[in-house]
Design a protein around this motif. Structure first.
Motif, short mmCIF file in Angstrom:
data_model
loop_
_atom_site.label_atom_id
_atom_site.label_comp_id
_atom_site.label_asym_id
_atom_site.label_seq_id
_atom_site.Cartn_x
_atom_site.Cartn_y
_atom_site.Cartn_z
N TYR A 33 -92.78 -6.60 91.26
CA TYR A 33 -91.68 -6.12 90.41
C TYR A 33 -91.70 -6.84 89.06
O TYR A 33 -92.17 -7.97 88.95
N TYR A 35 -88.55 -7.80 86.40
CA TYR A 35 -87.12 -7.83 86.13
C TYR A 35 -86.90 -8.39 84.73
O TYR A 35 -87.65 -9.23 84.26
N GLN A 37 -83.95 -10.40 82.52
CA GLN A 37 -82.68 -11.12 82.58
C GLN A 37 -82.20 -11.36 81.15
O GLN A 37 -82.88 -12.02 80.37
N LYS A 41 -77.37 -13.59 81.77
CA LYS A 41 -77.94 -13.81 83.10
C LYS A 41 -77.98 -12.54 83.95
O LYS A 41 -78.31 -12.63 85.13
N PHE A 42 -77.65 -11.39 83.37
CA PHE A 42 -77.70 -10.16 84.15
C PHE A 42 -79.15 -9.80 84.42
O PHE A 42 -79.98 -9.76 83.51
N LEU A 43 -79.45 -9.51 85.69
CA LEU A 43 -80.83 -9.27 86.12
C LEU A 43 -80.99 -7.80 86.45
O LEU A 43 -80.30 -7.27 87.32
N ILE A 45 -83.80 -4.58 87.30
CA ILE A 45 -85.17 -4.22 87.62
C ILE A 45 -85.72 -3.28 86.55
O ILE A 45 -85.01 -2.42 86.03
N GLU A 58 -87.37 2.13 85.76
CA GLU A 58 -85.92 2.22 85.54
C GLU A 58 -85.57 2.43 84.08
O GLU A 58 -85.20 1.49 83.39
N PHE A 90 -88.93 -11.72 84.53
CA PHE A 90 -89.36 -12.29 85.80
C PHE A 90 -90.25 -11.31 86.55
O PHE A 90 -89.93 -10.12 86.69
N ALA A 102 -87.53 -11.30 98.04
CA ALA A 102 -88.44 -11.31 96.91
C ALA A 102 -88.73 -12.75 96.50
O ALA A 102 -87.85 -13.61 96.54
N PHE A 104 -89.88 -15.01 93.38
CA PHE A 104 -89.88 -14.88 91.93
C PHE A 104 -90.80 -15.89 91.26
O PHE A 104 -90.96 -17.02 91.73
N GLY A 105 -91.36 -15.47 90.14
CA GLY A 105 -92.06 -16.40 89.28
C GLY A 105 -91.06 -17.21 88.47
O GLY A 105 -89.85 -17.03 88.58
N TYR B 36 -79.28 -15.35 96.33
CA TYR B 36 -80.33 -16.12 95.66
C TYR B 36 -79.66 -17.18 94.79
O TYR B 36 -78.56 -17.01 94.30
N LEU B 44 -85.59 -17.22 90.59
CA LEU B 44 -84.64 -17.16 91.69
C LEU B 44 -85.33 -17.54 92.99
O LEU B 44 -86.50 -17.23 93.19
N ALA B 105 -73.90 -9.68 88.96
CA ALA B 105 -73.95 -10.29 87.62
C ALA B 105 -74.11 -11.80 87.66
O ALA B 105 -74.33 -12.42 86.63
#
Lengths: 113, 113
Positions: A33, A35, A37, A41-43, A45, A58, A90, A102, A104-105, B36, B44, B105
């Motif tokens: 995936y 993502y 941010q 801080k809203f994440l 996809i 998306e 991310f 998931a 994450f990196g 997370y 995350l 969020a």
């Protein structure tokens, strides 16, 4: 041994430039995936790939083009960068579909000036 | 469609006090739910997940969450906060059948000495 690694960690570039972010996972996962941010801080996809096949796109501008040369890699190329593209991107991977966690990196902080 | 609402963008507790981070979800199918944690400048990492087994889920670092279908909630708790718990916490929902996980969020947890 890093499970999901992204490069670069920081990227500062001028408007109009083209840049790429690379992602690799060594977990043997089928799904990867991207993502985004934002500063609050809203994440959200952007893309999801399963076995190199694009599954989710998306409503991301066409300037963003993911590429998955094999199921361990998912790169993100961005054309004609805009100020609003500044964010932390991310990469993540998961074993299969959405019922598994998931990984994450560390993220790539992109700043467009 | 699925969605997640985290109540409170910021929560502040004293060290040793109870931590309660609230999450409500909406899902048309039995959901898979995740919490997370994100430490500054990091990706995350999974705290815990609910996948239709026990409704009380225990995670890492002393955190746990309870799935309440009647309240469509999945609140995160920890009996005694530690300074190292200060971070951003994200609740997420997946339908398990697709490739999309929806994140809330986020709630920033502050721990006072």
């Amino acid at each position: 041994d890093t499970a999901v690694s992204q490069t670069p960690k920081y990227l500062v570039t001028q408007m109009g430039n083209d840049k790429s972010i690379k992602c690799e996972q060594n977990l043997g996962h089928d799904t990867m995936y991207w993502y985004k941010q934002d500063s609050k801080k809203f994440l959200k996809i952007m893309f999801s790939y399963n076995n190199k096949e694009l599954i989710i796109n998306e409503t991301v501008p066409n300037r963003f083009s993911p590429k998955s040369p094999d199921k361990a890699h998912l790169n993100l190329h961005i054309n004609s960068l805009e100020l609003g593209d500044s964010a932390v991107y991310f990469c993540a991977s998961s074993q299969s579909k959405g019922n598994t966690e998931a990984f994450f990196g560390q993220g790539t902080r992109l700043t467009v000036v | 469609a699925q969605s997640v609402t985290q109540l409170g963008s910021h929560v502040s507790v004293s060290e040793g006090a109870l931590v309660l981070l609230r999450c409500n979800y909406s899902s048309s199918v039995p959901p898979y739910l995740f919490w997370y944690v994100q430490y500054p400048n990091q990706g995350l990492q999974l705290l815990l997940k609910y996948t239709s087994a026990a409704t009380l889920v225990k995670g890492i670092n002393g955190f746990e969450a309870e799935f309440k279908k009647s309240e469509t909630s999945f609140h995160l708790t920890k009996p005694s906060a530690h300074m190292s718990d200060a971070a951003e916490y994200f609740c997420a929902v997946s339908d398990g059948g697709g490739f999309k996980t929806i994140f809330g969020a986020g709630t920033r947890l502050f721990v006072k000495a």
